[in-house]
Design an enzyme around this catalytic site. Structure first.
Site, mmCIF file in Angstrom:
data_model
loop_
_atom_site.group_PDB
_atom_site.id
_atom_site.type_symbol
_atom_site.label_atom_id
_atom_site.label_comp_id
_atom_site.label_asym_id
_atom_site.label_seq_id
_atom_site.Cartn_x
_atom_site.Cartn_y
_atom_site.Cartn_z
ATOM 1 N N CYS A 1 1.606 -18.693 -11.295
ATOM 2 C CA CYS A 1 0.537 -17.768 -11.671
ATOM 3 C C CYS A 1 0.565 -17.650 -13.189
ATOM 4 C CB CYS A 1 0.770 -16.405 -11.037
ATOM 5 S SG CYS A 1 -0.309 -15.129 -11.690
ATOM 6 N N CYS B 1 2.114 -9.459 -16.020
ATOM 7 C CA CYS B 1 1.543 -8.549 -15.016
ATOM 8 C C CYS B 1 2.628 -7.640 -14.440
ATOM 9 C CB CYS B 1 0.915 -9.399 -13.923
ATOM 10 S SG CYS B 1 0.286 -8.469 -12.521
ATOM 11 N N CYS C 1 4.124 -8.994 -9.805
ATOM 12 C CA CYS C 1 5.236 -9.863 -9.390
ATOM 13 C C CYS C 1 6.360 -9.840 -10.426
ATOM 14 C CB CYS C 1 4.746 -11.299 -9.240
ATOM 15 S SG CYS C 1 3.518 -11.487 -7.945
ATOM 16 N N CYS D 1 -5.528 -12.764 -7.965
ATOM 17 C CA CYS D 1 -4.136 -12.432 -7.701
ATOM 18 C C CYS D 1 -3.714 -13.187 -6.460
ATOM 19 C CB CYS D 1 -3.976 -10.927 -7.482
ATOM 20 S SG CYS D 1 -2.325 -10.500 -6.906
ATOM 21 N N GLN E 1 0.056 0.129 6.054
ATOM 22 C CA GLN E 1 1.002 -0.874 5.538
ATOM 23 C C GLN E 1 0.237 -2.049 4.937
ATOM 24 O OE1 GLN E 1 4.262 -0.602 5.407
ATOM 25 N NE2 GLN E 1 4.618 1.180 6.704
ATOM 26 N N TYR F 1 5.921 11.915 8.545
ATOM 27 C CA TYR F 1 5.207 11.079 7.571
ATOM 28 C C TYR F 1 4.493 9.953 8.333
ATOM 29 C CZ TYR F 1 8.593 13.382 4.491
ATOM 30 O OH TYR F 1 9.379 14.301 3.839
ATOM 31 N N GLU G 1 1.863 14.631 9.316
ATOM 32 C CA GLU G 1 1.350 13.930 8.132
ATOM 33 C C GLU G 1 0.551 14.920 7.302
ATOM 34 O OE1 GLU G 1 1.083 10.802 6.550
ATOM 35 O OE2 GLU G 1 -0.409 11.801 5.305
ATOM 36 N N ASP H 1 9.477 8.281 7.645
ATOM 37 C CA ASP H 1 8.986 7.183 6.793
ATOM 38 C C ASP H 1 8.354 7.789 5.545
ATOM 39 O OD1 ASP H 1 8.001 4.837 5.753
ATOM 40 O OD2 ASP H 1 6.481 4.527 7.292
ATOM 41 N N CYS I 1 11.010 2.995 1.572
ATOM 42 C CA CYS I 1 10.524 2.001 0.617
ATOM 43 C C CYS I 1 11.263 2.137 -0.712
ATOM 44 C CB CYS I 1 9.016 2.133 0.429
ATOM 45 S SG CYS I 1 8.508 3.780 -0.032
#
Ligand code: SAH
Length: 454
Positions: free
Chosen positions: A72, A78, A81, A160, A283, A312, A333, A381, A408
């Site tokens: 790329c 950027c 990535c 992208c 997701q 969540y 939520e 989550d 995450c």
């Protein structure tokens, strides 16, 4: 002591959690972006503090065996990535290590609890969502693309590799349109025009949602743009305008109206149909989400008689994917549109053993506990900031047999796991899951059980 602009040679021996290379020079540790473990590089010193410094690669003296040619043109500038210059295997190893480092250093846990990472089948084109900042450059010309690394400067770039090809085509067409109509673009002066393009697609149906985030309700958009998009892309099933007048780094505002088609996108996940409103979380790597949820379901080890709480829960996806294996599901939520989706998603899939609550997870859990709800399993989550100590305390009081933690952010996960292990829970297993190939982010799913229960 090293001086700014001095050229030094560094042997890259590790990666930071953000994916920067780490090399030692005497007493100093230098961080060097865009390097790989095993590289020997000549680097220019940019900044030094006490024992750490930051440097930029000037030349690669010996290339690491893990290196690959980045495919790329903007991968080094950027903010998306960070691993496009190393092999996917090396990337997965680095991500597993990131989870091990967090749970051993912060969580004080045994690194052997961390199992193999589940790699992603697709490493390009996997994102079903793109947020494209739109603005004007100093010459008043339209720019759109992605944020440069560690900044809010828009890097003009219409393609992208993480996006599906249809997003790149739509983005190019919108740019061609806006190039001649810069007055449609938001500026701090007009506070009205387009701030972001927000695209979502449903992998299983190919349907696309096109959303403009504008600075004011008085932005009417441009029917010529909508008409040309509808004509060229029959898969665009929904065009919406979201209004965000705030000066924060949150992209979406609270008000959305539909210009064309449905106010949501429909996708299938784990064999169920889900309607997802633009405000609701979904997701970004759908097929990998099925593997993540599969692992979470295995860890929940439901037998059909349990009460399950999904904290969540977003549009209800994790809990609903487990609802066939438990007696009763309660989802919590904070975003109203997402909880509306969750209720409808349950109904549309013929799932009736559910209750969905729109509230802050910590508060809702405390209320459920006072009501006397005794969950057998709790799935959490949370967003990157993790759980509150109050919520962990409430969960411990409710004493479910198992807690499944989907995270995450390995650092906040590790902080929270430490609290659980100090309060009658044992961490049994941790599986890293690569939801976001080429970026520095890694997901992990954890099985904990009450110490008196195996
Ligand atoms: N489990 C869902 C969503 C996970 S993302 C899925 O897999 O799709 C985290 C979710 O937590 C988001 O939907 C976000 O809106 C929600 N959230 C953030 N803060 C919250 C809070 N304090 N209480 C409850 N939910 C919250």
């Amino acid at each position: 002591m090293y001086r700014k602009n001095e050229i030094i040679e560094l042997n890259i021996t590790a990666l930071t959690s953000d994916g920067d290379g780490v090399g030692r020079a005497g007493e100093m540790v230098f961080f060097v972006p865009n390097t790989a473990v095993g590289d020997i590089v000549r680097a220019k010193v940019l900044k030094t503090k006490k024992n750490v410094g930051f440097a930029r690669v000037e030349a690669i003296v010996t290339a690491s065996p893990y290196r690959v040619e980045p495919d790329c043109p903007v991968s080094f500038s950027c903010g998306g990535c960070v691993y496009r210059h190393i092999s996917y295997e090396a990337e997965c190893a680095a991500k597993r290590q990131k989870v091990i480092d967090a749970v051993t250093r912060i969580g004080k846990l045994d690194g052997a609890l961390v199992k193999d990472i589940i790699p992603s089948e697709n490493i390009d084109g996997y994102r079903n969502k793109a947020m494209i900042p739109v603005g004007l450059n100093r010459d008043g010309e339209a720019v759109m693309g992605y944020y440069a690394r560690h900044s809010h400067r828009i890097m003009h770039c219409l393609r992208c590799q993480l996006s599906p090809p249809v997003f790149n085509e739509i983005i190019s067409d919108v740019y061609t349109f806006l190039k001649h109509r810069p007055s449609l673009i938001y500026t701090p002066q007009n506070r009205r025009g387009i701030r972001h393009l927000y695209l979502r697609c449903a992998e299983t149906t190919g349907d696309v949602m096109f959303c403009i985030v504008a600075g004011s309700r008085h932005f009417d958009g441009d029917t010529a743009l909508y008409d040309s998009l509808k004509e060229k892309y029959p898969q665009i099933k929904s065009i919406v305008v979201n209004v965000n007048a705030e000066d924060t780094n949150v992209i979406l505002g609270r008000y959305t109206h539909t210009v064309y088609g449905k106010p949501y996108l429909t996708d299938t996940l784990c064999g169920l149909r889900f309607d997802i409103a633009p405000e609701a979380f979904y997701q970004v790597n759908r097929s990998q989400a099925e593997r993540l949820y599969g692992k979470a379901k295995e860890y929940a080890a439901l037998r059909g008689k349990e009460t399950l709480i999904d904290l969540y829960c977003g549009a209800g996806t994790i809990g609903l994917s487990m609802a066939d294996s438990c007696k009763h599901l309660i989802g919590v939520e904070i975003i109203p549109e997402a909880i509306e989706n969750a209720k409808r998603n349950a109904e549309r899939n013929g799932i009736h053993n559910t209750r969905f609550i729109c509230a802050d997870a910590s508060q809702a859990a405390a209320t459920l506990r006072k009501e006397g709800v005794r969950p057998d399993v709790i799935v959490v989550d949370p967003p990157r900031k993790g759980l509150t100590p109050e919520l962990i305390d409430t969960i411990v009081q409710m004493a479910p047999k198992r807690v499944v933690y989907v995270s995450c952010d390995p650092a906040t996960l590790a902080r929270d796991l430490k609290l659980f292990t100090e309060n009658n829970y044992s961490v049994r297993e941790i599986t890293p899951v690569d939801m976001f190939p080429r970026t520095s982010h890694v997901e992990a799913v954890v099985m904990m059980s009450r110490k008196d229960f195996n």
